[in-house]
Motif scaffolding. Structure first.
Motif, PDB file in Angstrom:
ATOM      1  N   UNK A  89       0.827  -1.207   0.000  1.00 13.43           N
ATOM      2  CA  UNK A  89       0.000   0.000   0.000  1.00 13.43           C
ATOM      3  C   UNK A  89       0.864   1.260   0.000  1.00 13.43           C
ATOM      4  N   UNK A  90       1.919   1.253   0.822  1.00 11.81           N
ATOM      5  CA  UNK A  90       2.831   2.400   0.867  1.00 11.81           C
ATOM      6  C   UNK A  90       3.565   2.573  -0.467  1.00 11.81           C
ATOM      7  N   UNK A  91       3.976   1.453  -1.048  1.00 11.69           N
ATOM      8  CA  UNK A  91       4.682   1.510  -2.327  1.00 11.69           C
ATOM      9  C   UNK A  91       3.790   2.083  -3.416  1.00 11.69           C
ATOM     10  N   UNK A  92       2.512   1.695  -3.412  1.00  8.44           N
ATOM     11  CA  UNK A  92       1.580   2.190  -4.425  1.00  8.44           C
ATOM     12  C   UNK A  92       1.405   3.703  -4.328  1.00  8.44           C
ATOM     13  N   UNK A  93       1.485   4.258  -3.121  1.00  9.25           N
ATOM     14  CA  UNK A  93       1.367   5.702  -2.955  1.00  9.25           C
ATOM     15  C   UNK A  93       2.665   6.428  -3.308  1.00  9.25           C
ATOM     16  N   UNK A  94       3.767   5.690  -3.270  1.00  9.52           N
ATOM     17  CA  UNK A  94       5.062   6.286  -3.581  1.00  9.52           C
ATOM     18  C   UNK A  94       5.215   6.577  -5.076  1.00  9.52           C
ATOM     19  N   UNK A  95       4.663   5.723  -5.921  1.00 13.12           N
ATOM     20  CA  UNK A  95       4.831   5.879  -7.368  1.00 13.12           C
ATOM     21  C   UNK A  95       4.334   7.232  -7.869  1.00 13.12           C
ATOM     22  N   UNK A  96       3.117   7.674  -7.505  1.00 10.26           N
ATOM     23  CA  UNK A  96       2.677   9.001  -7.973  1.00 10.26           C
ATOM     24  C   UNK A  96       3.566  10.138  -7.461  1.00 10.26           C
ATOM     25  N   UNK A  97       4.075  10.008  -6.232  1.00 10.54           N
ATOM     26  CA  UNK A  97       5.000  11.011  -5.709  1.00 10.54           C
ATOM     27  C   UNK A  97       6.248  11.091  -6.576  1.00 10.54           C
ATOM     28  N   UNK A  98       6.820   9.949  -6.911  1.00 16.58           N
ATOM     29  CA  UNK A  98       8.040   9.931  -7.721  1.00 16.58           C
ATOM     30  C   UNK A  98       7.780  10.506  -9.107  1.00 16.58           C
ATOM     31  N   UNK A  99       6.640  10.170  -9.707  1.00 18.67           N
ATOM     32  CA  UNK A  99       6.316  10.727 -11.021  1.00 18.67           C
ATOM     33  C   UNK A  99       6.163  12.244 -10.954  1.00 18.67           C
ATOM     34  N   UNK A 100       5.542  12.732  -9.882  1.00 12.64           N
ATOM     35  CA  UNK A 100       5.352  14.178  -9.743  1.00 12.64           C
ATOM     36  C   UNK A 100       6.695  14.891  -9.609  1.00 12.64           C
ATOM     37  N   UNK A 101       7.631  14.315  -8.846  1.00 16.13           N
ATOM     38  CA  UNK A 101       8.946  14.935  -8.677  1.00 16.13           C
ATOM     39  C   UNK A 101       9.738  14.906  -9.976  1.00 16.13           C
ATOM     40  N   UNK A 102       9.703  13.776 -10.675  1.00 17.96           N
ATOM     41  CA  UNK A 102      10.400  13.681 -11.961  1.00 17.96           C
ATOM     42  C   UNK A 102       9.783  14.637 -12.980  1.00 17.96           C
ATOM     43  N   UNK A 103       8.452  14.717 -12.983  1.00 20.26           N
ATOM     44  CA  UNK A 103       7.774  15.634 -13.895  1.00 20.26           C
ATOM     45  C   UNK A 103       8.095  17.087 -13.590  1.00 20.26           C
ATOM     46  N   UNK A 104       8.209  17.419 -12.308  1.00 21.22           N
ATOM     47  CA  UNK A 104       8.558  18.784 -11.932  1.00 21.22           C
ATOM     48  C   UNK A 104       9.965  19.139 -12.403  1.00 21.22           C
ATOM     49  N   UNK A 105      10.915  18.239 -12.215  1.00 22.00           N
ATOM     50  CA  UNK A 105      12.284  18.486 -12.693  1.00 22.00           C
ATOM     51  C   UNK A 105      12.309  18.649 -14.206  1.00 22.00           C
ATOM     52  N   UNK A 106      11.510  17.827 -14.903  1.00 28.01           N
ATOM     53  CA  UNK A 106      11.439  17.921 -16.362  1.00 28.01           C
ATOM     54  C   UNK A 106      10.878  19.269 -16.798  1.00 28.01           C
ATOM     55  N   UNK A 107       9.843  19.732 -16.110  1.00 25.35           N
ATOM     56  CA  UNK A 107       9.236  21.021 -16.457  1.00 25.35           C
ATOM     57  C   UNK A 107      10.171  22.181 -16.135  1.00 25.35           C
ATOM     58  N   UNK A 108      10.930  22.045 -15.071  1.00 31.08           N
ATOM     59  CA  UNK A 108      11.860  23.115 -14.683  1.00 31.08           C
ATOM     60  C   UNK A 108      12.918  23.323 -15.758  1.00 31.08           C
ATOM     61  N   UNK A 109      13.453  22.226 -16.300  1.00 34.64           N
ATOM     62  CA  UNK A 109      14.593  22.370 -17.217  1.00 34.64           C
ATOM     63  C   UNK A 109      14.192  22.439 -18.691  1.00 34.64           C
ATOM     64  N   UNK A 110      12.901  22.516 -18.988  1.00 35.82           N
ATOM     65  CA  UNK A 110      12.472  22.515 -20.383  1.00 35.82           C
ATOM     66  C   UNK A 110      12.675  23.866 -21.067  1.00 35.82           C
ATOM     67  N   UNK A 111      12.779  24.935 -20.299  1.00 34.68           N
ATOM     68  CA  UNK A 111      12.774  26.275 -20.892  1.00 34.68           C
ATOM     69  C   UNK A 111      14.134  26.732 -21.387  1.00 34.68           C
ATOM     70  N   UNK A 112      15.178  26.322 -20.696  1.00 31.10           N
ATOM     71  CA  UNK A 112      16.446  27.024 -20.837  1.00 31.10           C
ATOM     72  C   UNK A 112      17.583  26.038 -20.578  1.00 31.10           C
ATOM     73  N   UNK A 113      18.571  26.078 -21.430  1.00 32.05           N
ATOM     74  CA  UNK A 113      19.712  25.167 -21.260  1.00 32.05           C
ATOM     75  C   UNK A 113      20.480  25.456 -19.978  1.00 32.05           C
ATOM     76  N   UNK A 114      20.543  26.728 -19.595  1.00 33.60           N
ATOM     77  CA  UNK A 114      21.239  27.084 -18.360  1.00 33.60           C
ATOM     78  C   UNK A 114      20.540  26.468 -17.145  1.00 33.60           C
ATOM     79  N   UNK A 115      19.204  26.456 -17.183  1.00 29.96           N
ATOM     80  CA  UNK A 115      18.462  25.830 -16.083  1.00 29.96           C
ATOM     81  C   UNK A 115      18.708  24.327 -16.081  1.00 29.96           C
ATOM     82  N   UNK A 116      18.716  23.723 -17.262  1.00 28.09           N
ATOM     83  CA  UNK A 116      18.974  22.286 -17.360  1.00 28.09           C
ATOM     84  C   UNK A 116      20.339  21.938 -16.774  1.00 28.09           C
ATOM     85  N   UNK A 117      21.314  22.793 -17.009  1.00 20.59           N
ATOM     86  CA  UNK A 117      22.646  22.548 -16.457  1.00 20.59           C
ATOM     87  C   UNK A 117      22.644  22.654 -14.936  1.00 20.59           C
ATOM     88  N   UNK A 118      21.782  23.506 -14.385  1.00 21.05           N
ATOM     89  CA  UNK A 118      21.653  23.569 -12.931  1.00 21.05           C
ATOM     90  C   UNK A 118      21.062  22.274 -12.382  1.00 21.05           C
TER      91      UNK A 118
END
Length: 316
Positions: A89-118
């Protein structure tokens, strides 16, 4: 763009959060682990940060400066949600959290190469590679999207966090043949970056395998009629065909044929484009790259054509 034509562009935009509000959001996310926030709490905060980062390069830069990107990594690496010892049950709740964090990092670095390098400076490439083999397929997709956003920087720099070319090849070739269309589309973005940065002409390139995998995925995209799935594949094929440093690169793509057993919708479409007396002779042949590209041309001029349809047709 609107401002150039005299429009009051600022008045058309949603005001969005102030810098102070964004700072407080990032601080709440950073402090959540110490305060024992649940996976659902973290998922909510990461999703908010990801959506705000997607909307604006300015907001994305502020999120990084306020520690929001570092917090995403900390939540992904936290032993509270990673590793073994958790109930199903705990693992099943962890998957959406991990996707949200990965998606947030992806959205952060999509605009600018300098941000991606950060983000790379925070260990973003390692995070993406670790989660690209995750047991949950949707989490894999999120990680591969992040990797595709980081590849322009990771493949061109010579120091700091690097992306091993062998790893990039193996991941891309494997996922281009995945049975899931979304996974293939994420891998197609990686394939486009490989082609864009000249890796197909490098000494250790697996160009024939790449050409075969691109045609495999493009055949499946034709079978489903999915323009979004086809667009990065067509662009990648165009980069291969345009390679002038090594004539074997375009040759590998042109001599490759799509897989046998092509989907019936593709076969029917291609037969309609041939004279009747040629259909019997070519019935058992595998479709060529030219035939696969030709499929998208009429979709781009259809009355109900979407932006993706027009993009695929133009690229083809």
């Amino acid at each position: 763009m609107l401002s150039k034509y005299g429009c009051m562009a600022e008045g058309l935009r949603s005001p969005g959060p102030t810098s102070e509000q964004l700072k407080r959001l990032c601080e709440a996310f950073k402090g959540g682990l110490a305060q024992h926030y649940t996976a659902q709490d973290g998922e909510l905060l990461a999703s908010l940060i990801g959506h705000l980062a997607w909307c604006s390069a300015r907001l994305a830069k502020e999120i990084v400066s306020y520690g929001g990107a570092q917090a995403c990594k900390d939540w992904l690496r936290s032993p509270n949600f990673a590793g073994s010892g958790h109930s199903p049950e705990e693992t099943a709740l962890t998957f959406p959290l991990q996707r949200a964090c990965l998606g947030a990092l992806s959205s952060i670095c999509m605009h600018d190469r300098a941000i991606a390098e950060q983000i790379m400076g925070l260990g973003g490439v390692r995070v993406a590679l670790d989660f690209a083999t995750h047991q949950n397929q949707r989490t894999q997709r999120a990680a591969i999207r992040l990797l595709a956003r980081l590849m322009p920087s990771a493949l061109s720099q010579t120091e700091g966090e690097l992306l091993p070319q062998k790893v990039a090849w193996e991941l891309t070739l494997r996922e281009l043949r995945d049975g899931d269309e979304v996974s293939r589309t994420c891998a197609a973005a990686c394939a486009l970056e490989i082609c864009e940065h000249g890796m197909a002409a490098s000494a250790d390139a697996q160009v024939e395998s790449l050409a075969d995998a691109i045609l495999f995925a493009l055949t499946r995209a034709v079978g489903t009629g999915s323009s979004p799935a086809s667009l990065p594949l067509i662009l990648a094929a165009g980069r291969l065909l345009d390679c002038k440093s090594d004539p074997d690169v375009p040759r590998a793509l042109l001599k490759t044929r799509a897989p046998a057993g092509t989907l019936m919708s593709l076969a029917s479409t291609l037969q309609l484009q041939q004279p009747h007396h040629e259909q019997h002779n070519q019935k058992q042949q595998r479709p060529s790259l030219v035939q696969l590209l030709a499929f998208w041309l009429p979709k781009g001029v259809a009355p109900d054509a979407t932006i993706a349809d027009k993009g695929a047709a133009t690229a083809a």
